[in-house]
Every structure is written in structure tokens, then in C-alpha cells.
Design an enzyme around this catalytic site. Structure first.
Site, mmCIF file in Angstrom:
data_model
loop_
_atom_site.group_PDB
_atom_site.id
_atom_site.type_symbol
_atom_site.label_atom_id
_atom_site.label_comp_id
_atom_site.label_asym_id
_atom_site.label_seq_id
_atom_site.Cartn_x
_atom_site.Cartn_y
_atom_site.Cartn_z
ATOM 1 N N ASP A 10 3.667 6.930 -0.421
ATOM 2 C CA ASP A 10 5.039 6.522 -0.623
ATOM 3 C C ASP A 10 5.011 5.101 -1.194
ATOM 4 O O ASP A 10 4.000 4.388 -1.086
ATOM 5 C CB ASP A 10 5.796 6.570 0.704
ATOM 6 C CG ASP A 10 7.268 6.245 0.545
ATOM 7 O OD1 ASP A 10 7.903 6.789 -0.376
ATOM 8 O OD2 ASP A 10 7.774 5.422 1.328
ATOM 9 N N ASP B 126 8.202 2.448 -1.509
ATOM 10 C CA ASP B 126 8.990 1.416 -0.846
ATOM 11 C C ASP B 126 8.713 1.429 0.649
ATOM 12 O O ASP B 126 8.878 2.446 1.322
ATOM 13 C CB ASP B 126 10.482 1.642 -1.110
ATOM 14 C CG ASP B 126 11.247 0.335 -1.207
ATOM 15 O OD1 ASP B 126 10.844 -0.633 -0.546
ATOM 16 O OD2 ASP B 126 12.238 0.279 -1.950
#
Length: 343
Positions: A26, A28
Site C-alpha cells: 500500500d 499512503d
């Protein structure tokens, strides 16, 4: 490979970047926050990559194109090619392409990332419900997306045009705080029409399928900061996961995790890719040990004994909490035990 529904964090004698061939990262809250690299991320990813691990960046944000994401990562010091980036726009474009003829018109409510992904699949993005679209796709379009775009979606969906959403994350982080995400925008159209979209993004299977197809991963490790997207997505895909505590999930939320939100491994940040993971041993009756800590549940409270690293104490507490909760969520008060670890 996947360790579904486990009741304790897993151990790995091998360094994770060697035990798994691909990290599905991932962005952010894991690699960057507010556009800036998170501490240790650049160095850790560079070391993992130099050691032979393939790095793939998997995001539910459908606004930016893979080219733009790769350019941003490279600016931060994480060299990345557009082919290393997998977005929910790509996943939803494939989902649509599997159901409509090549060359079909698709009404786009969102940003350039959706348009690029649709064209990649041989579909034609259009802007109006009057352009005879055969599908509607909705993805995050940025904070300036006009209200009228939701009306266009509603006009088409109310006529029975199939509706797709890149993802349904209700919120997104921003430099000023938590902002409404695409899920909030999807709710606007849902309320107006009473319809339900087909959703592609994490934690649902279309996103996992898109990621595996594009990376060719054979031993993937999902790395994320969110229990309800990253970790649940790994659970749904039957693969292992590493939760890093650099984003939205804190220690208290982790202890309360239901089975589909329980990661295989837990670490403070991306340096966890470069180490093995200590094994948690024990039973509910005797307590669960990790490092120098032993955690147990007595009555309606956690008991944490011993000393050592805070992460080892948290891993032991997770084993006690998840075993106590079984298939549910642990509701025991954890404040005192976590305070002892400095969480």
C-alpha cells in the site's frame, strides 16, 4: 500460503524479503504520508529490492495514473516504473471489460486514472449520461469534483445502466486531516438511486486478481496500514500480510481485530521487511510469550508480565486478545497493558 483466521501473529525465521518473492505495498500510510516519505521507507525498500524482492505498489486511489504514481515514488527516492503500480482504476476497468463489448462507452465519474485504465482495456470514456454509455464507473476525482458529476451518474444508473466503483473507502488522509473518500461519493449516488455498484478495490477479489495478474507473484506478501482494506484483502486472497504501524491502525485497534483483519506479521515500519519475525508461543491457560513478555487474559483484563521490546509485547498481547475473542472482536480494556509498552 495464507494463514487465514489465525489467533496469533506468525513467526518467520527467514527475513521476510527473502521468504516472499513480491511485496504488494500500500502507499499512503506505508510508503509516504502527506506526499512525503515515511521514516525508513526509502532505505528499507531499496535494500529489499537489491536483495531480489519485487516491489509492487497497490493503491485504491483511482485518481492518479501509474505513470504519475511511479514518478512521485522516484522523486522520493524509491525508483519505480509505471508497471510496478497497480491501481483500483485498473482493477475496475478489467471488471467492466469482462462484462461489456470492446469499444463500449463508459460514463466516467472521476479523474484521469480511470480514463487511462479504461482506454487500456479498449473502452471509450464519456462524460454525459446522454452519450449512451453501457456502464458507469465512479472513482475518486479529487476535492474539486463538481456536484453535477454525481447527477450524471444518477441519471444513468436510474435508467438501469450497470454501475461500477473503483473502491468504497469512506475516507482518505490529507495534509489537513481526514477527507471524504470515494466511498462517500458512492453513497451519494446510492442514496439517489437505491442501486448497488460492483466494487473492484481492496479488500475485494478483483483488486487481488489484478495485482497477481500484473505482478506474476508466486509468494506475495501484502504490506499495509489498514485492517479493513489491506489486511482483509490479503485474507480474502488467501495470502500472508504484514501490518506496519505507520498509518491509520494503532495498537488498540489491532488487539480488537476480527479474524479477517488479523495480519500474519506486525512491525513498526518497513524495516520489518528486512528481518525475521519472532514466534509467539503458549496457550490461553499459560499465557502467550514473545521476546521477554508473557500476555494473558485473567477475568476481564489483560495481564502483561516481563520486559523487552514493545513490539514483542504487542505481539504477545495480540495472541492473548485474538484467542480470547475467537471469531469475534476483543472488547477487553487494553489501555494499561499498552501504556506499559508505550503505545
Amino acid at each position: 500460503m495464507g494463514q487465514r483466521g489465525r489467533n496469533r501473529p506468525g513467526g518467520s525465521a527467514r527475513v521476510l524479503s527473502e521468504a516472499y518473492d513480491t511485496a504488494l505495498l500500500d502507499l499512503d500510510g506505508v510508503v509516504y504520508a502527506g506526499g512525503e516519505a515515511i521514516a525508513y521507507a526509502v532505505e528499507s525498500l531499496g535494500t529489499a529490492r537489491d536483495g531480489g524482492m519485487h516491489l509492487a505498489y497497490v493503491t485504491n486511489n483511482a485518481l492518479r495514473t501509474p505513470d504519475a504514481v511511479a514518478a512521485h515514488l522516484s522523486e522520493l527516492g524509491v525508483p519505480a516504473e509505471p508497471s510496478d503500480v497497480i491501481t483500483s482504476a485498473q482493477a475496475v476497468a478489467r471488471l467492466i471489460a469482462d462484462q461489456v463489448p470492446q469499444g463500449s462507452r463508459v460514463l466516467v465519474i472521476g479523474g484521469e486514472g480511470l480514463r487511462v485504465a479504461l482506454r487500456e482495456r479498449g473502452l471509450e470514456p464519456v462524460e454525459s449520461a446522454d452519450d449512451d454509455p453501457v456502464a458507469v464507473v465512479q472513482g475518486y476525482g479529487g476535492p474539486e469534483l463538481p456536484w453535477g458529476r454525481f447527477a450524471e451518474a444518477a441519471y444513468a444508473v436510474a435508467r438501469g445502466v450497470p454501475w461500477f466503483a473503483s473502491n468504497t473507502d469512506l475516507t482518505i488522509p490529507s495534509p489537513r486531516g481526514i477527507a471524504p473518500g470515494n466511498g462517500a461519493a458512492v453513497e451519494v449516488v446510492r442514496i439517489a438511486t437505491g442501486a448497488e455498484p460492483q466494487v473492484a478495490g481492496k479488500p475485494l477479489p478483483p483488486m487481488h486478481r489484478e495485482t497477481i495478474l500484473r505482478t506474476g507473484a508466486e509468494r506475495p506478501l501484502v504490506v499495509g496500514d489498514r485492517l479493513d482494506t489491506d489486511i482483509e484483502g490479503a485474507f480474502n486472497g488467501g495470502v500472508d500480510s504484514l501490518l506496519v504501524l505507520t498509518g491509520v491502525t494503532d495498537a488498540a485497534h489491532l488487539l480488537a481485530a476480527v479474524p479477517e483483519h488479523r495480519p500474519t506479521y506486525v512491525d513498526a515500519d518497513l524495516r520489518g521487511l528486512l528481518t525475521g519475525q519472532p514466534e509467539v508461543t503458549g496457550t490461553a491457560e499459560a499465557g502467550f510469550g514473545c521476546g521477554g513478555w508473557t500476555a494473558s487474559v485473567r477475568g476481564d483484563a489483560f495481564v502483561l508480565e516481563g520486559e523487552g521490546g514493545a513490539l514483542d509485547g504487542l505481539r504477545a498481547l495480540c495472541a492473548a486478545a485474538w484467542t480470547h475473542a475467537g471469531d469475534g472482536s476483543c472488547a477487553l480494556e487494553a489501555e494499561k497493558a499498552l501504556a506499559r509498552l508505550g503505545w
